[in-house]
Design a protein around this motif. Structure first.
Motif, PDB file in Angstrom:
ATOM      1  N   THR A 108      34.137  51.947  44.346  1.00  0.00           N
ATOM      2  CA  THR A 108      34.067  53.090  45.262  1.00  0.00           C
ATOM      3  C   THR A 108      35.411  53.193  45.964  1.00  0.00           C
ATOM      4  O   THR A 108      35.935  52.182  46.454  1.00  0.00           O
ATOM      5  CB  THR A 108      32.962  52.902  46.314  1.00  0.00           C
ATOM      6  N   LEU A 109      35.984  54.389  45.990  1.00  0.00           N
ATOM      7  CA  LEU A 109      37.229  54.643  46.705  1.00  0.00           C
ATOM      8  C   LEU A 109      37.003  55.763  47.704  1.00  0.00           C
ATOM      9  O   LEU A 109      36.548  56.850  47.332  1.00  0.00           O
ATOM     10  CB  LEU A 109      38.347  55.044  45.735  1.00  0.00           C
ATOM     11  N   ASN A 110      37.306  55.507  48.961  1.00  0.00           N
ATOM     12  CA  ASN A 110      37.170  56.522  50.005  1.00  0.00           C
ATOM     13  C   ASN A 110      38.404  57.419  49.967  1.00  0.00           C
ATOM     14  O   ASN A 110      39.275  57.385  50.836  1.00  0.00           O
ATOM     15  CB  ASN A 110      37.008  55.869  51.375  1.00  0.00           C
ATOM     16  N   ALA A 111      38.477  58.220  48.913  1.00  0.00           N
ATOM     17  CA  ALA A 111      39.655  59.052  48.682  1.00  0.00           C
ATOM     18  C   ALA A 111      39.218  60.360  48.047  1.00  0.00           C
ATOM     19  O   ALA A 111      38.722  60.370  46.918  1.00  0.00           O
ATOM     20  CB  ALA A 111      40.652  58.334  47.781  1.00  0.00           C
ATOM     21  N   ALA A 112      39.437  61.451  48.748  1.00  0.00           N
ATOM     22  CA  ALA A 112      39.130  62.782  48.209  1.00  0.00           C
ATOM     23  C   ALA A 112      40.293  63.342  47.411  1.00  0.00           C
ATOM     24  O   ALA A 112      40.157  64.382  46.761  1.00  0.00           O
ATOM     25  CB  ALA A 112      38.783  63.738  49.346  1.00  0.00           C
ATOM     26  N   ALA A 113      41.442  62.652  47.453  1.00  0.00           N
ATOM     27  CA  ALA A 113      42.625  63.137  46.750  1.00  0.00           C
ATOM     28  C   ALA A 113      43.407  61.964  46.170  1.00  0.00           C
ATOM     29  O   ALA A 113      43.283  60.820  46.613  1.00  0.00           O
ATOM     30  CB  ALA A 113      43.518  63.940  47.694  1.00  0.00           C
TER      31      ALA A 113
ATOM     32  N   ARG B  28      35.347  49.672  47.757  1.00  0.00           N
ATOM     33  CA  ARG B  28      34.355  48.622  47.519  1.00  0.00           C
ATOM     34  C   ARG B  28      34.337  48.336  46.026  1.00  0.00           C
ATOM     35  O   ARG B  28      34.241  49.249  45.208  1.00  0.00           O
ATOM     36  CB  ARG B  28      32.964  49.024  48.000  1.00  0.00           C
ATOM     37  N   LEU B  29      34.449  47.056  45.690  1.00  0.00           N
ATOM     38  CA  LEU B  29      34.398  46.608  44.303  1.00  0.00           C
ATOM     39  C   LEU B  29      33.185  45.703  44.152  1.00  0.00           C
ATOM     40  O   LEU B  29      33.000  44.768  44.935  1.00  0.00           O
ATOM     41  CB  LEU B  29      35.680  45.851  43.956  1.00  0.00           C
ATOM     42  N   GLU B  30      32.359  45.982  43.132  1.00  0.00           N
ATOM     43  CA  GLU B  30      31.114  45.237  42.934  1.00  0.00           C
ATOM     44  C   GLU B  30      31.028  44.748  41.483  1.00  0.00           C
ATOM     45  O   GLU B  30      31.351  45.503  40.561  1.00  0.00           O
ATOM     46  CB  GLU B  30      29.907  46.127  43.214  1.00  0.00           C
TER      47      GLU B  30
ATOM     48  N   ASP C 193      34.849  44.306  49.807  1.00  0.00           N
ATOM     49  CA  ASP C 193      35.200  45.506  50.558  1.00  0.00           C
ATOM     50  C   ASP C 193      36.649  45.387  50.994  1.00  0.00           C
ATOM     51  O   ASP C 193      37.081  44.329  51.481  1.00  0.00           O
ATOM     52  CB  ASP C 193      34.297  45.669  51.774  1.00  0.00           C
ATOM     53  N   LEU C 194      37.396  46.467  50.829  1.00  0.00           N
ATOM     54  CA  LEU C 194      38.804  46.496  51.196  1.00  0.00           C
ATOM     55  C   LEU C 194      39.002  47.466  52.346  1.00  0.00           C
ATOM     56  O   LEU C 194      38.658  48.650  52.237  1.00  0.00           O
ATOM     57  CB  LEU C 194      39.653  46.925  49.991  1.00  0.00           C
ATOM     58  N   LEU C 195      39.563  46.962  53.449  1.00  0.00           N
ATOM     59  CA  LEU C 195      39.930  47.787  54.591  1.00  0.00           C
ATOM     60  C   LEU C 195      41.450  47.793  54.694  1.00  0.00           C
ATOM     61  O   LEU C 195      42.096  46.749  54.470  1.00  0.00           O
ATOM     62  CB  LEU C 195      39.322  47.260  55.883  1.00  0.00           C
TER      63      LEU C 195
END
Length: 366
Positions: free
Chosen positions: A210-215, A281-283, A292-294
């Protein structure tokens, strides 16, 4: 030797020991940080490198989840950036050229026509100095490296620090900081290759990302960004929902995947640049390991290990092949020194460069 890092304790332990000697006689040291859960992070002074990271699965079984080598000499003989600190400038600069205050600078071109990761004698090839090793409620090691004015073609004398901190909550924090005596450009990050099933166990195509990236920033055929940002919607680059890495990586209809031989792109992380915020997030469903990466950086380069070609044997003599590890590199955007529409890579005297990332580990039940 570490004797008690896998046992419950109220103190997170840091221990220092030799790691090896290079052909020119230089000593490479290691510092191992360990908590009561058994989590262990080993950092070596060559390249301020995360050489090993042992994390438990849902049954508590430990595995080393980062690719790398067993000896110091291999990191120089077979450079692959496994776990290293890259700089002065991580990622690519087009043509190895940039202009600062009206003066043009030419850097080494070591990846086709472009400059990559500080060149062939970047921070990953240097012996960093251990400044402190601490045990306590957290375990920490601080290393630094002084880069002379003109080293690698970069202006300004730069002092860089790499700090690794492990706590009892299974959070490994990596922070890079730098100061300069003259205007320069800086982009320093960690370049770990992750495989949550265990390094050398096979490919990561079944990992869910999961990447919190819209672009993201599309690239040309030399992997230099072409536009400031493009929407991920409706493309194989949309990881806003948890998706197996292998689900779309062979989508032959996508020109960007063909250019990168898979994923090798900068994602624009949602939220305020400079604030620590969730980026990825990598699972791994098989083991239950979750990372989880912050980050505080504006971008994360997602690289799916496309150039691993089976020519390199890593830890335990295991061959690393394409897709056997993936990188999530918090960073300023590629080629930012040449792009006024990108977050700046400039650092001036009196300023402090900082790039902080937190790797938070947990285990999901069946």
């Amino acid at each position: 030797m570490i004797s008690n890092l896998g046992t419950p304790a109220s103190v997170v332990i840091a221990e220092r020991a030799p790691f090896g000697v290079l052909a020119d006689g230089r000593l490479v040291e290691r510092v191992t940080l360990g908590n009561g859960r058994g989590t262990r992070a080993t950092i070596i002074t060559l390249g301020a490198t995360l050489q090993a990271l042992h994390v438990g699965d849902r049954a508590g079984e430990l595995a080393d989840i980062v690719l790398g080598y067993d000896t110091a000499a291999e990191y120089l003989a077979q450079p692959q950036y496994f776990g290293v600190t890259v700089g002065r400038y991580a990622n690519r600069i087009a043509g190895g050229r940039f202009t600062l205050d009206g003066r043009a600078y030419q850097l080494e071109t070591n990846h086709g026509p472009n400059h990559l990761h500080g060149g062939t004698a970047g921070f990953d090839t240097r012996i960093w100095t251990i400044r402190s090793v601490e045990s306590g409620s957290e375990a920490r090691v601080v290393m630094d490296y002084a880069s002379a004015d003109g080293e690698g073609g970069y202006p300004g004398a730069l002092t860089a620090t790499a700090t690794y901190t492990l706590n009892e909550a299974d959070e490994l924090t990596i922070e890079h900081r730098a100061t300069t005596d003259a205007p320069t450009i800086v982009n320093i990050t960690n370049h770990s290759f992750f495989n949550l099933a265990g390094a050398g166990s096979g490919d990561v195509m079944d990992h869910r990302l999961t990447l919190n990236a819209a672009a993201y920033t599309p690239v040309d055929d030399t992997l230099i960004p072409t536009v400031a940002r493009a929407s991920v919607a409706g493309t194989p680059f949309d990881f806003r929902e948890s998706t197996p890495i292998g689900a779309r990586i062979r989508d032959g209809g996508d020109a960007q995947l063909r250019i990168g031989r898979g994923y090798d792109h900068n994602f624009v992380i949602d939220g305020e640049y400079g604030a620590l915020r969730p980026a990825a997030r990598l699972e791994h469903p098989g083991s239950g390991r979750v990372m989880d990466l912050l980050v505080t950086a504006p971008g994360v380069q997602f690289y799916s290990g496309n150039f691993l070609d089976g020519a390199v044997a890593g830890k335990g003599g295991r061959i690393y092949r394409q897709g056997d590890g993936l990188c999530l590199e918090p960073q300023t955007f590629p080629d930012a020194p040449n792009r006024a529409d990108f977050p700046t890579a400039r650092l001036d005297p009196g300023q402090v460069y900082s790039n902080r990332m937190v790797l938070r580990f947990s285990a999901a039940p069946n």
